[in-house]
Design a protein around this motif. Sequence first.
Motif, PDB file in Angstrom:
ATOM      1  N   GLY A   9      37.863  -6.187 -12.508  1.00  0.00           N
ATOM      2  CA  GLY A   9      37.702  -7.353 -11.635  1.00  0.00           C
ATOM      3  C   GLY A   9      38.882  -8.294 -11.816  1.00  0.00           C
ATOM      4  O   GLY A   9      39.764  -8.069 -12.652  1.00  0.00           O
ATOM      5  N   ARG A  10      38.847  -9.350 -11.027  1.00  0.00           N
ATOM      6  CA  ARG A  10      39.996 -10.258 -11.004  1.00  0.00           C
ATOM      7  C   ARG A  10      40.218 -10.943 -12.355  1.00  0.00           C
ATOM      8  O   ARG A  10      41.311 -10.940 -12.900  1.00  0.00           O
ATOM      9  CB  ARG A  10      39.754 -11.308  -9.928  1.00  0.00           C
ATOM     10  N   VAL A  11      39.159 -11.545 -12.900  1.00  0.00           N
ATOM     11  CA  VAL A  11      39.352 -12.229 -14.190  1.00  0.00           C
ATOM     12  C   VAL A  11      39.571 -11.198 -15.295  1.00  0.00           C
ATOM     13  O   VAL A  11      40.379 -11.398 -16.197  1.00  0.00           O
ATOM     14  CB  VAL A  11      38.143 -13.122 -14.569  1.00  0.00           C
ATOM     15  N   ASP A  31      34.719  -0.791 -16.517  1.00  0.00           N
ATOM     16  CA  ASP A  31      34.159  -1.287 -15.254  1.00  0.00           C
ATOM     17  C   ASP A  31      33.362  -0.162 -14.601  1.00  0.00           C
ATOM     18  O   ASP A  31      33.585   1.017 -14.895  1.00  0.00           O
ATOM     19  CB  ASP A  31      35.302  -1.730 -14.319  1.00  0.00           C
ATOM     20  N   LYS A  33      33.416   0.391 -11.378  1.00  0.00           N
ATOM     21  CA  LYS A  33      34.154   0.882 -10.201  1.00  0.00           C
ATOM     22  C   LYS A  33      34.929   2.140 -10.587  1.00  0.00           C
ATOM     23  O   LYS A  33      35.811   2.074 -11.465  1.00  0.00           O
ATOM     24  CB  LYS A  33      35.185  -0.159  -9.736  1.00  0.00           C
ATOM     25  N   TYR A  63      30.854   3.113 -21.088  1.00  0.00           N
ATOM     26  CA  TYR A  63      30.726   2.020 -22.066  1.00  0.00           C
ATOM     27  C   TYR A  63      31.016   2.464 -23.491  1.00  0.00           C
ATOM     28  O   TYR A  63      31.397   1.652 -24.333  1.00  0.00           O
ATOM     29  CB  TYR A  63      29.315   1.418 -22.016  1.00  0.00           C
ATOM     30  N   THR A  75      33.331 -10.191 -18.439  1.00  0.00           N
ATOM     31  CA  THR A  75      33.669 -10.880 -17.181  1.00  0.00           C
ATOM     32  C   THR A  75      32.987 -10.181 -16.009  1.00  0.00           C
ATOM     33  O   THR A  75      33.303 -10.444 -14.858  1.00  0.00           O
ATOM     34  CB  THR A  75      35.200 -10.895 -16.941  1.00  0.00           C
ATOM     35  N   GLY A  77      30.300  -8.976 -13.201  1.00  0.00           N
ATOM     36  CA  GLY A  77      29.258  -9.626 -12.415  1.00  0.00           C
ATOM     37  C   GLY A  77      29.781 -10.156 -11.104  1.00  0.00           C
ATOM     38  O   GLY A  77      30.949  -9.944 -10.762  1.00  0.00           O
ATOM     39  N   PHE A  78      28.910 -10.851 -10.396  1.00  0.00           N
ATOM     40  CA  PHE A  78      29.258 -11.327  -9.060  1.00  0.00           C
ATOM     41  C   PHE A  78      29.915 -12.699  -9.126  1.00  0.00           C
ATOM     42  O   PHE A  78      29.417 -13.587  -9.829  1.00  0.00           O
ATOM     43  CB  PHE A  78      27.999 -11.421  -8.189  1.00  0.00           C
ATOM     44  N   LEU A 116      31.997 -14.902 -20.002  1.00  0.00           N
ATOM     45  CA  LEU A 116      32.572 -15.788 -18.970  1.00  0.00           C
ATOM     46  C   LEU A 116      31.766 -15.798 -17.681  1.00  0.00           C
ATOM     47  O   LEU A 116      31.781 -16.769 -16.920  1.00  0.00           O
ATOM     48  CB  LEU A 116      34.003 -15.327 -18.685  1.00  0.00           C
ATOM     49  N   ASN A 118      29.441 -16.171 -14.578  1.00  0.00           N
ATOM     50  CA  ASN A 118      28.722 -17.380 -14.158  1.00  0.00           C
ATOM     51  C   ASN A 118      27.267 -17.136 -13.778  1.00  0.00           C
ATOM     52  O   ASN A 118      26.940 -16.041 -13.326  1.00  0.00           O
ATOM     53  CB  ASN A 118      29.441 -17.989 -12.942  1.00  0.00           C
ATOM     54  N   SER A 142      34.199 -21.514 -21.097  1.00  0.00           N
ATOM     55  CA  SER A 142      34.388 -22.451 -19.984  1.00  0.00           C
ATOM     56  C   SER A 142      34.914 -23.799 -20.442  1.00  0.00           C
ATOM     57  O   SER A 142      35.624 -24.451 -19.680  1.00  0.00           O
ATOM     58  CB  SER A 142      33.135 -22.681 -19.121  1.00  0.00           C
ATOM     59  N   LEU A 145      38.420 -24.162 -20.027  1.00  0.00           N
ATOM     60  CA  LEU A 145      38.885 -24.247 -18.646  1.00  0.00           C
ATOM     61  C   LEU A 145      38.638 -25.668 -18.140  1.00  0.00           C
ATOM     62  O   LEU A 145      39.557 -26.334 -17.646  1.00  0.00           O
ATOM     63  CB  LEU A 145      38.107 -23.245 -17.779  1.00  0.00           C
ATOM     64  N   HIS A 173      28.925 -25.799 -17.817  1.00  0.00           N
ATOM     65  CA  HIS A 173      29.994 -25.437 -16.887  1.00  0.00           C
ATOM     66  C   HIS A 173      29.342 -25.297 -15.518  1.00  0.00           C
ATOM     67  O   HIS A 173      28.647 -24.329 -15.253  1.00  0.00           O
ATOM     68  CB  HIS A 173      30.633 -24.110 -17.295  1.00  0.00           C
TER      69      HIS A 173
END
Length: 308
Positions: A9-11, A31, A33, A63, A75, A77-78, A116, A118, A142, A145, A173
């Motif tokens: 993912g991005r993060v 991941d 994916k 895993y 990190t 999740g959605f 991380l 959310n 968080s 950040l 956060h």
Amino acid sequence: MITVVGGAGRVGVTTGAMVLLRDLDDVMLIDIKPNAPQGEALDLNHMAAVLGISRRAYGSNDYKDMSGSDIVIVTAGFPRKAGQTREDLLRVNADVMKQIAEQIKEYAPNSKVLVLTNPSDAMTYVMYKKLGFPRERVIGFSGLLDSPRLAYYASVKLNISPASIQPVVLGMHGEHMFPAPRLSSVGGAPLSSLLSQKDIDEIVKQTVEAGAEIIKLRGYSSNWAPAAGLALMAEAIKKDQRKVYIVSAYLNGEYGYKDVIAEVPAVLGRNGIEKILELPLTDEERKGLDASVNAVRDLLNALPPEYR
Ligand SMILES: NC(=O)C1=CN([C@@H]2O[C@H](COP(=O)(O)OP(=O)(O)OC[C@H]3O[C@@H](n4cnc5c(N)ncnc54)[C@H](O)[C@@H]3O)[C@@H](O)[C@H]2O)C=CC1
Ligand SMILES: O=C([O-])CC(=O)C(=O)O
């Protein structure tokens, strides 16, 4: 080895890059994916080759490849979309945390786990409860950040480097985070003494709304700053730096709160959270922190019992 779950993912992938760039350790990106973490790892290895960094990145959909990791960063999740709050992700991401906790328990039972995803305080709570690890080994992200964001906005007002500001944002956060300008300081002076109330109100609002502002501008949530913060936390643990960072910790009486997670200053070292620091608060700050911690509690109370 440092594992990043959600690593394609991005993060996740940005965190992998930060870990390599700071030369902390090899990185395992895990991941769900297919092929994506392997592809990201290959690109990161090419980056390391360009820069002459002798660390490796690996990618996996299994895993069990986190085995042997001393730090696992979650990190997965959605992410939220424009118009959503972080809190809207509570139920879907609690499920993701529950699944991942099972895997970490099996394959990296001695690891320090950084969360991380959310809404990060609530997700750290779910991870802590599902892992059953000592609280010093389950640490939410968080504070590293929100606080630097406060420093950034204040630095623009003061025309100084953000590195000269010791910023303090406590509690949650999310919409109810508690930026504390009196506890934040510049050269020993409280930030609140250096700016007008109007400027303080403005930077507090900018800090609270920073994540949403990024989504509004570019269509998806932050990755660079959170990845940098995660890498600093991993570094403090890896190198036993005993640095004080604001992190999301399970509180067992500190600040008068029990069985809740909140952003507080803590010493990070080889065991994870080595010590939680309790800041002296004014009555007004106490009210602000109470409101913020109660907002975390409301989220936890909204979770079905299987997540707690
Ligand atoms: N606490 C903070 O300060 C921040 C939190 N976030 C949160 O981090 C999370 C991830 O954000 P992005 O990276 O932008 O999202 P993303 O959608 O780019 O990446 C999430 C990744 O998680 C993977 N994933 C989902 N379930 C998984 C599982 N069970 N096991 C392994 N991998 C799994 C997905 O395949 C995807 O690659 C979101 O919840 C977002 O809100 C993002 C930025 C800052
Ligand atoms: O805004 C988001 O959803 C991601 C996040 O938590 C942040 O950047 O503060």
